[in-house]
Design a protein around this motif. Structure first.
Motif, PDB file in Angstrom:
ATOM      1  N   VAL A   8       0.817  -1.218   0.031  1.00 40.58           N
ATOM      2  CA  VAL A   8      -0.041  -0.217   0.020  1.00 40.58           C
ATOM      3  C   VAL A   8       0.934   1.214   0.053  1.00 40.58           C
ATOM      4  O   VAL A   8       2.003   1.211   0.394  1.00 40.58           O
ATOM      5  CB  VAL A   8      -0.884   0.066   1.042  1.00 40.58           C
ATOM      6  N   PHE A   9       0.410   2.145  -0.527  1.00 36.80           N
ATOM      7  CA  PHE A   9       1.039   3.472  -0.710  1.00 36.80           C
ATOM      8  C   PHE A   9       0.112   4.724  -0.087  1.00 36.80           C
ATOM      9  O   PHE A   9      -0.939   4.873  -0.570  1.00 36.80           O
ATOM     10  CB  PHE A   9       1.280   3.995  -2.113  1.00 36.80           C
ATOM     11  N   CYS A  10       0.588   5.332   0.738  1.00 33.76           N
ATOM     12  CA  CYS A  10      -0.051   6.526   1.281  1.00 33.76           C
ATOM     13  C   CYS A  10       0.608   7.760   2.089  1.00 33.76           C
ATOM     14  O   CYS A  10       1.886   7.466   2.244  1.00 33.76           O
ATOM     15  CB  CYS A  10      -1.116   5.856   2.479  1.00 33.76           C
ATOM     16  N   GLN A  40      -5.959  13.199   1.349  1.00 31.56           N
ATOM     17  CA  GLN A  40      -4.552  12.523   1.257  1.00 31.56           C
ATOM     18  C   GLN A  40      -4.454  11.313   0.379  1.00 31.56           C
ATOM     19  O   GLN A  40      -5.266  10.489   0.581  1.00 31.56           O
ATOM     20  CB  GLN A  40      -3.802  12.699   2.825  1.00 31.56           C
ATOM     21  N   TYR A  41      -3.499  10.999  -0.238  1.00 27.40           N
ATOM     22  CA  TYR A  41      -3.325  10.080  -1.106  1.00 27.40           C
ATOM     23  C   TYR A  41      -3.136   8.754  -0.242  1.00 27.40           C
ATOM     24  O   TYR A  41      -2.383   8.683   0.667  1.00 27.40           O
ATOM     25  CB  TYR A  41      -1.966  10.143  -1.950  1.00 27.40           C
ATOM     26  N   ALA A  42      -3.978   7.801  -0.824  1.00 28.20           N
ATOM     27  CA  ALA A  42      -3.938   6.391   0.232  1.00 28.20           C
ATOM     28  C   ALA A  42      -4.211   5.336  -1.062  1.00 28.20           C
ATOM     29  O   ALA A  42      -5.371   5.629  -1.488  1.00 28.20           O
ATOM     30  CB  ALA A  42      -4.600   6.315   1.132  1.00 28.20           C
ATOM     31  N   ALA A  43      -3.559   4.425  -1.582  1.00 29.92           N
ATOM     32  CA  ALA A  43      -3.958   3.564  -2.517  1.00 29.92           C
ATOM     33  C   ALA A  43      -3.285   1.914  -2.269  1.00 29.92           C
ATOM     34  O   ALA A  43      -2.081   1.974  -1.937  1.00 29.92           O
ATOM     35  CB  ALA A  43      -3.822   3.918  -3.936  1.00 29.92           C
ATOM     36  N   THR A  44      -4.072   1.148  -2.556  1.00 31.98           N
ATOM     37  CA  THR A  44      -3.614  -0.155  -2.464  1.00 31.98           C
ATOM     38  C   THR A  44      -2.744  -0.634  -3.784  1.00 31.98           C
ATOM     39  O   THR A  44      -2.780   0.183  -4.704  1.00 31.98           O
ATOM     40  CB  THR A  44      -4.801  -1.343  -2.403  1.00 31.98           C
ATOM     41  N   GLU A  45      -2.039  -1.395  -3.883  1.00 35.69           N
ATOM     42  CA  GLU A  45      -1.239  -1.782  -5.156  1.00 35.69           C
ATOM     43  C   GLU A  45      -2.400  -2.091  -6.287  1.00 35.69           C
ATOM     44  O   GLU A  45      -1.816  -1.799  -7.242  1.00 35.69           O
ATOM     45  CB  GLU A  45      -0.233  -3.178  -4.913  1.00 35.69           C
ATOM     46  N   GLU A  46      -3.273  -2.451  -6.279  1.00 34.32           N
ATOM     47  CA  GLU A  46      -4.414  -2.548  -7.290  1.00 34.32           C
ATOM     48  C   GLU A  46      -4.768  -1.416  -7.788  1.00 34.32           C
ATOM     49  O   GLU A  46      -5.153  -1.367  -8.996  1.00 34.32           O
ATOM     50  CB  GLU A  46      -5.769  -3.491  -6.883  1.00 34.32           C
ATOM     51  N   MET A  47      -4.700  -0.218  -7.063  1.00 40.81           N
ATOM     52  CA  MET A  47      -5.442   0.973  -7.367  1.00 40.81           C
ATOM     53  C   MET A  47      -4.426   2.323  -7.666  1.00 40.81           C
ATOM     54  O   MET A  47      -4.659   3.183  -8.063  1.00 40.81           O
ATOM     55  CB  MET A  47      -6.505   1.211  -6.228  1.00 40.81           C
ATOM     56  N   VAL A  48      -3.083   1.886  -7.240  1.00 37.16           N
ATOM     57  CA  VAL A  48      -2.252   2.764  -7.083  1.00 37.16           C
ATOM     58  C   VAL A  48      -1.746   3.339  -8.508  1.00 37.16           C
ATOM     59  O   VAL A  48      -1.666   2.745  -9.516  1.00 37.16           O
ATOM     60  CB  VAL A  48      -0.849   2.522  -6.416  1.00 37.16           C
TER      61      VAL A  48
END
Lengths: 449, 449
Positions: free
Chosen positions: B221-223, B253-261
């Motif tokens: 995940v990326f946030c 604020q940016y937050a995404a799983t690897e499927e959505m990033v």
């Protein structure tokens, strides 16, 4: 809970498919919905009752020393092959294959699985006695499910399992459950009579059913009248002590189901004026069955002398989804259900007679807050509807006390309280209502009987 | 609870089959037992945690205005044929035939059944909005179940379903659940970050997953770092008011799983020192899917103008049987689990260092009574065993505070308290122990955060 924000789908018409009064009332009061034959959803009102019933069961199991865990609904067929019941159990067992074509089943009971848990972990006589229970959904694929949740296919059951070194201590475990059951029913406002019973497919040589008398009961029962108002063992009963005097007292008077009755013995034991012949509903069943499962499944512990001992077991069942209709069968009138306070979905309902009137609504809102602040589990009929429908609903769903406030009462500063069971009405100052309701309800919660 | 009378089968060895730390610790601490692939019993210690987790979920659902009911585990295939999912759902659906060879299934989710309940009873726009939820066992026949109860076949899920007149009010319902979820995780001591998600087989166009950061997370995940300590909406949040400021704050604020990033978007939105790239565990998933089920299943209400309106729906899932291992993944050390007080199986454990010593045992018994009387949920290690094993067990099962009393302390009138999380130790007069433990525990119960 404000009724305007609740989900209470009350039915006007009597559903045709329902054969017994509890089933009719549970459908009409919006407590349950049939999803398929023998499969029910518990709608919010019914769910609240179910949870209160379950909580009483848990409290009394815990008081007696039983320990709660939770086993899954789906069981491996292999376990049941060990006990020999996989083939012996008929079509009532719901058999399932998973995606790998392995055999499973939806548990109708858990003797095998709990014995498996026991043999995995318990190795020494020092860890006994042990009584483990869970409250889990079971499935029995009845050929003709009926009577609503009284005999549904998917049903909730509390099943406890005791493990002991020998028959003598296993009987003590049996006594503990016997007393726990007496207390459980009494706290729900039920008079349940223990009767010697057949052990059936569970096996064993000692078994009691607990029977509630009700005209719609599934079988005939015969008992001594004095059993109907025998005092219940106290909450501070010493469950680690000798309970046999209590058991002897409860079993010394004649009581038998039609399967077990010996009419000659009944008539010689009970004088004519003390004979009660009635219909009954089974609301619990307890068994001592010795080593029936521990023997084939090798559930043993090491004894004090280092030798392996096969443990003696019992199992003890109560079905909350059956208790709810049983309570209704025992407590209703022409207008609907009459809940004992201890299991009522709400303890009192506040009825605003004129929700369209701002002043009346403000007074009701403030009374509602006060009743909540007094710890009363409240329903608040705040809907903008006629009074007649509100009274009918309150009667139908069986809330023990109705607190009624309208513009006229408000003018004189008075509220009316209706007692659902007796029909009695009392008028009192609005400011005294919360205190009065609290005084009425608290002793009936039966947490300490 | 006296440990000598409890059932706590702690394992010395690390079970080989367990791949992740939570699974290993749950097996070692005697919390669960695998009965078959992907099927678990919750042993007493694990069951207590599960119930505490479930209670927090319920309290926050109720606070947000959702209403609890209970649907059965077994569902008719016909319902799923109406939505088209009976054939669409793959081998993960456990299909069952009953004794009459009718098709059923063990529910993997309940969109169809709740829509059926809704269309049966709800007829008017006046009855909306409505959000109904239940907490029930589900089954997904995973091809390779693993990670213990994190990805089991039979699992407990809270699933809520909202019904609204139009998209705008459905989004408000979505916001209510969003806030309820934030509060739910925070009360369990979890930092969970909402991230935009794919809707997958549930359908719809708006969806968030709630992700807990943990090294063993199933996906990357990326946030934005600031999301990690954003304040939680207060308990008196007005759920009937406009929650969009809270939602905007959490989603700006940016937050995404690897499927959505979208890496370019991530890097442009988040300055390098604020980028958090980590592994995450999904602990909840919420969906708005409009009329995907209400349209084919004809779930409509009459609008103010008398016209039929197809309702807009959302569904909202949290799995208590997954939350328990997620909490462990987020909170453990080399010695075992470290429970947050709010979900700890026991809040404190009293360790009698010399159960064979009558004087020491009398002092411990009396301290145990005092701690119970102060409302502390206590475990009491009263076993006649060595101190080392008792300390190791207390650390392993993760009880937040250890109250340690032995003959030496008794001589000087002192008890030791060990804080499980920090390892800190304090010594204080025996008479002050209960008050001190109460003061430590109460603020951490998080009932009012």
């Amino acid at each position: 809970m404000r009724l305007s924000q609740y989900f209470l789908p009350v039915l006007r018409d009597v559903p045709k498919e329902a054969e017994i009064i509890s089933h009719r009332l549970m459908l009409r009061a919006g407590m349950v919905r049939q999803q398929a034959s023998g499969l029910y959803s518990w709608l919010p009102l019914g769910y609240k009752v179910l949870i209160k019933v379950q909580k009483i069961v848990e409290e009394e199991q815990n008081r007696s020393g039983a320990i709660q865990l939770l086993m899954p609904t789906i069981q491996s067929a292999d376990l049941w092959r060990e006990s020999g019941r996989y083939d012996a159990y008929g079509k009532e067992m719901l058999r399932i294959q998973d995606r790998h074509e392995r055999d499973f089943l939806y548990g109708p009971t858990n003797e095998e699985m709990i014995t498996d848990i026991f043999r995995t972990y318990v190795k020494s006589y020092k860890d006994l006695p042990l009584n483990l229970y869970h409250i889990q959904w079971k499935f029995r694929d009845e050929i003709r499910p009926r009577f609503g949740t009284m005999r549904s296919r998917e049903f909730l059951m509390k099943d406890a399992y005791s493990f002991d070194l020998d028959k003598e201590s296993a009987v003590r475990a049996y006594h503990r459950m016997f007393v726990a059951y007496l207390r459980t029913y009494a706290r729900m406002g039920l008079t349940a009579i223990p009767m010697r019973a057949d052990t059936g497919p569970i096996g064993g040589d000692l078994s009691h059913e607990f029977i509630v008398l009700a005209d719609t009961g599934e079988s005939e029962v015969f008992c001594h009248k004095d059993l109907l108002d025998k005092p219940i063992p106290a909450p501070d009963t010493d469950f680690r002590g000798d309970l046999s005097p209590i058991i002897n007292d409860w079993t010394s008077q004649y009581a038998a189901t039609e399967e077990m009755v010996d009419m000659a013995a009944y008539e010689s034991a009970v004088p004519p004026d003390k004979r009660v012949t009635a219909r009954g509903i089974e609301v619990g069943h307890i068994f001592y069955f010795g080593t029936k499962y521990s023997e084939p499944m090798k559930a043993t512990v090491t004894g004090p002398d280092g030798k392996e001992i096969t443990v003696h077991m019992g199992s003890y069942g109560i079905g909350p989804t059956r208790l709810v209709p049983a309570i209704i069968e025992a407590s209703h009138d022409d207008d609907g259900i009459i809940w004992p306070v201890s299991v009522a979905p709400f303890e009192a309902v506040l009825i605003n007679l004129k929700a369209g009137d701002a002043e009346c609504t403000a007074a009701c809102d403030s009374l509602y807050d006060e009743l909540n602040a007094n710890g009363i589990d409240m329903l608040y009929d705040d809907r903008d509807q006629g009074a007649g429908g509100k009274f009918a609903t309150a009667d139908l769903i069986g809330i023990p006390y109705q607190v009624i406030l309208g513009p006229r009462g408000l003018k004189s500063g008075e509220v009316e309280i209706k007692h659902r069971r007796s029909g009695e009405r009392e008028t009192l100052p609005v400011g005294d209502a919360a205190k009065r309701i609290k005084a009425l309800i608290e002793p009936q919660r039966r947490t300490d009987i």
